[in-house]
Design an enzyme around this catalytic site. Structure first.
Site, short mmCIF file in Angstrom:
data_model
loop_
_atom_site.label_atom_id
_atom_site.label_comp_id
_atom_site.label_asym_id
_atom_site.label_seq_id
_atom_site.Cartn_x
_atom_site.Cartn_y
_atom_site.Cartn_z
N SER A 257 0.76 -1.32 -0.03
CA SER A 257 0.03 -0.14 -0.03
C SER A 257 0.88 1.40 0.04
O SER A 257 0.25 2.47 -0.13
CB SER A 257 -1.10 0.05 1.13
OG SER A 257 -0.16 0.21 2.50
N LYS A 302 -5.81 4.43 8.42
CA LYS A 302 -4.81 5.06 7.86
C LYS A 302 -5.12 6.88 7.88
O LYS A 302 -4.30 7.53 8.05
CB LYS A 302 -4.56 4.96 6.74
CG LYS A 302 -4.07 3.53 6.30
CD LYS A 302 -3.37 2.93 5.15
CE LYS A 302 -2.67 1.83 5.02
NZ LYS A 302 -1.95 1.30 3.91
#
Length: 362
Positions: A257, A302
């Protein structure tokens, strides 16, 4: 003993018993929580995250932070108390254990898979950044892994370059599986390869060609429970030769990611001026060799981690926008991106101070 005292004592003992039962009762859940963020333009553990040699680089400013998610390990079993606490905590998320570790995946398997994905994301980030800059990169389809006990074991090796299968040129990793599955189990497949060592020597000596070999592998039947198909027991990937050295120095991080943020950091260091204009930008997203940004897991964790670190803008994969927008941390603007080009366009608006046209998640 007074009745009031006896009642309080009984209630206390019952509460203690319930807590003990909760602590001793395992539940099939795992927990996700915001992990650390790292500025790809800065240092980590005393050295630059991005290290480029053999090409001119430029000073940078601001932040292009990659973000992470902490998860309980595959071997850890939460108890009932931990699960309830996780459910009540706003910034954490409790999910079924099998969601994170399907098919009984062990901690060792998960760590290995994450490491491989992280390595591949770094390669793709370099390719995407250099392609955006018009810098040519040589690419090959390679054997990335060989399954133990498979027909290919001992014949093909990780790092071997696959030139063709049965005489048909291989242009991308998916071509290998397509060509192998044209066969029936028990039939032979002929691979034309450049052995890994031969390829490495050719690159070291800057030779344009390397000696090829023809390797015959007899296919076996797949054991995945679906329709019977031919396999040889390898997975194919992509390897590249870059015109100069780009090293990404970041340990203890896994998964794919961080690809987008690595690519932007590389682009920033290789171009004059500052992509961010000094702003604090964080983000996430996988990236492929062509610069396409893909979705990731744990987006809510996140964005929280980025906000807590001080980010004002968060580059968000388009496919994650809806989930991220459901609970956007205060003071954080979610910017929708589908490609590295989208991200560069958004950064241009951010550094100019005119953010009215930013493609925001909603």
């Amino acid at each position: 003993m007074p009745r009031r005292t006896a009642t309080m004592l009984a209630s206390t003992l019952m509460l203690i018993a319930l807590l003990c039962a909760g602590v001793l009762t395992p539940v099939p859940y795992s927990e996700m929580s915001p992990g650390p963020t790292v500025n790809t333009l800065g240092d980590h553990d005393g050295e630059p995250v991005l290290q480029i040699s053999g090409h001119k680089t430029y000073p940078t400013s601001g932040h292009l932070n990659m973000t992470t998610v902490r998860v309980t390990s595959a071997d850890y079993r939460m108890n009932l108390v931990e699960a309830v606490y996780g459910w009540l905590a706003h910034d954490n998320k409790v999910v079924p254990h099998d969601t994170l570790y399907p098919d009984g995946k062990t901690e060792e398997q998960s760590t290995q898979e994450n490491a491989e994905e992280f390595s591949q994301s770094q390669e793709s980030a370099k390719v995407a950044a250099l392609k955006e800059l018009g810098v040519p990169v040589q690419s090959w389809v390679i054997v990335s892994t060989v399954v133990k006990g498979s027909p290919a074991e001992g014949k093909l090796h990780a790092g071997d370059v696959i030139k063709d299968v049965d005489g048909t040129t291989v242009k991308e990793p998916a071509d290998v599986a397509k060509l192998v599955t044209r066969h029936k189990p028990g039939e032979d497949v002929v691979f034309t390869i450049v052995p890994a060592k031969e390829q490495a020597d050719a690159e070291k000596e800057q030779r344009k060609t390397a000696k090829t070999e023809r390797i015959t592998v007899r296919t076996a039947a797949s054991d995945d429970g679906g329709a019977e198909r031919a396999i040889v027991g390898i997975s194919a990937g992509t390897d590249h030769t870059f015109p100069f050295t780009i090293d990404i120095k970041l340990a203890d991080v896994g998964g794919p990611s961080a690809g987008l943020m690595f690519a932007l950091g590389i682009y920033d260091k290789l171009t004059p001026g500052s992509l961010t204009g000094g702003a604090f930008v964080a983000g996430t997203g996988t990236i492929d060799d062509d610069g396409k940004v893909g979705p990731i897991g744990g987006i809510e964790m996140k964005t929280v981690g980025a906000r807590d670190k001080g980010a004002r803008y968060f580059l968000t994969p388009a496919d994650n926008c809806a989930a991220a927008a459901e609970d956007t941390p205060g003071g954080l603007t979610l910017v929708k991106v589908k490609t590295i080009g989208d991200a560069l366009g958004a950064l241009k608006d951010i550094r100019s101070g005119d953010t009215s046209a930013l493609p925001k998640c909603s």
